[in-house]
Design a protein around this motif. Structure first.
Motif, PDB file in Angstrom:
ATOM      1  N   PHE A 168      16.546  47.642  33.668  1.00 33.76           N
ATOM      2  CA  PHE A 168      17.685  48.404  34.161  1.00 33.76           C
ATOM      3  C   PHE A 168      18.828  48.193  33.187  1.00 33.76           C
ATOM      4  N   VAL A 169      19.353  49.270  32.651  1.00 35.51           N
ATOM      5  CA  VAL A 169      20.497  49.209  31.758  1.00 35.51           C
ATOM      6  C   VAL A 169      21.662  49.860  32.485  1.00 35.51           C
ATOM      7  N   SER A 170      22.649  49.053  32.798  1.00 35.43           N
ATOM      8  CA  SER A 170      23.795  49.532  33.561  1.00 35.43           C
ATOM      9  C   SER A 170      24.650  50.480  32.732  1.00 35.43           C
ATOM     10  N   ARG A 171      25.181  51.481  33.379  1.00 35.08           N
ATOM     11  CA  ARG A 171      26.145  52.384  32.734  1.00 35.08           C
ATOM     12  C   ARG A 171      27.533  51.757  32.689  1.00 35.08           C
ATOM     13  N   ASN A 172      27.710  50.643  33.405  1.00 35.69           N
ATOM     14  CA  ASN A 172      29.040  50.048  33.539  1.00 35.69           C
ATOM     15  C   ASN A 172      29.250  48.768  32.744  1.00 35.69           C
TER      16      ASN A 172
END
Length: 173
Positions: A168-172
């Motif tokens: 999971f690569v966060s957009r934040n």
């Protein structure tokens, strides 16, 4: 304050405690954690892992009354959980690069739920301590270790079921 109705059929004597008293909340959350750990044990086929989960289930129940009474887990028991957690993370080394989605086989997904419930337990302990209550350091350690253990276990269960972790690569962040 007016009198609050107390049912003759009350499910647990501390349910009507004052809202700022977090001891009952801790007891309910550990009860939920123990119940879900028992559910996970019922779904695991490997006898040694089932026995380990039932041992942990018992440890969670021993921690349950801590805020109302005393911390009764032995340092050897907390250290055994620490050792097992470290082993699970060593076994997962190289397979997890950052965050992973909480997904996979049914038992791994349930282990992820237990991981989050353990974090909720830690957060509740900090709220209790911020209120000025003595909170055993070993209880903080135990509850934090639960989260790490269930994370490592989720990874192990997915590997055993040949389910790949999904980064999971966060957009934040």
């Amino acid at each position: 304050m007016e009198n609050i109705y107390r049912s003759a059929d009350e499910a647990y004597p501390f349910l009507a405690d004052e809202p700022q008293d977090l001891r009952c909340d801790f007891e309910l959350l550990t009860d939920e954690l123990a119940s879900l750990t028992g559910l996970l044990a019922a779904k695991v086929e490997e006898p040694a892992l089932r026995a380990e989960l039932l041992w942990l289930d018992e440890m969670i129940y021993h921690a349950n009354p801590t805020l109302r009474t005393a911390f009764s887990l032995k340092s050897e028991e907390v250290n055994a959980l620490r050792d097992r957690t470290r082993l699970l993370m060593r076994e997962a080394a190289g397979s997890v690069h950052r965050f992973v989605l909480p997904q996979g086989c049914e038992t791994a997904a349930l282990a992820h739920v237990l991981r989050v419930k353990s974090k909720q337990l830690v957060r509740l302990l900090y709220r209790h301590a911020h209120q000025g209550h003595e909170t055993p350091e070993a209880l903080f350690d135990f509850c934090n270790l639960l989260s790490g253990y269930f994370f490592g276990l989720a990874l192990k269960l997915n590997r055993s079921a040949r389910v790949e972790e999904m980064d999971f690569v966060s957009r934040n962040y």
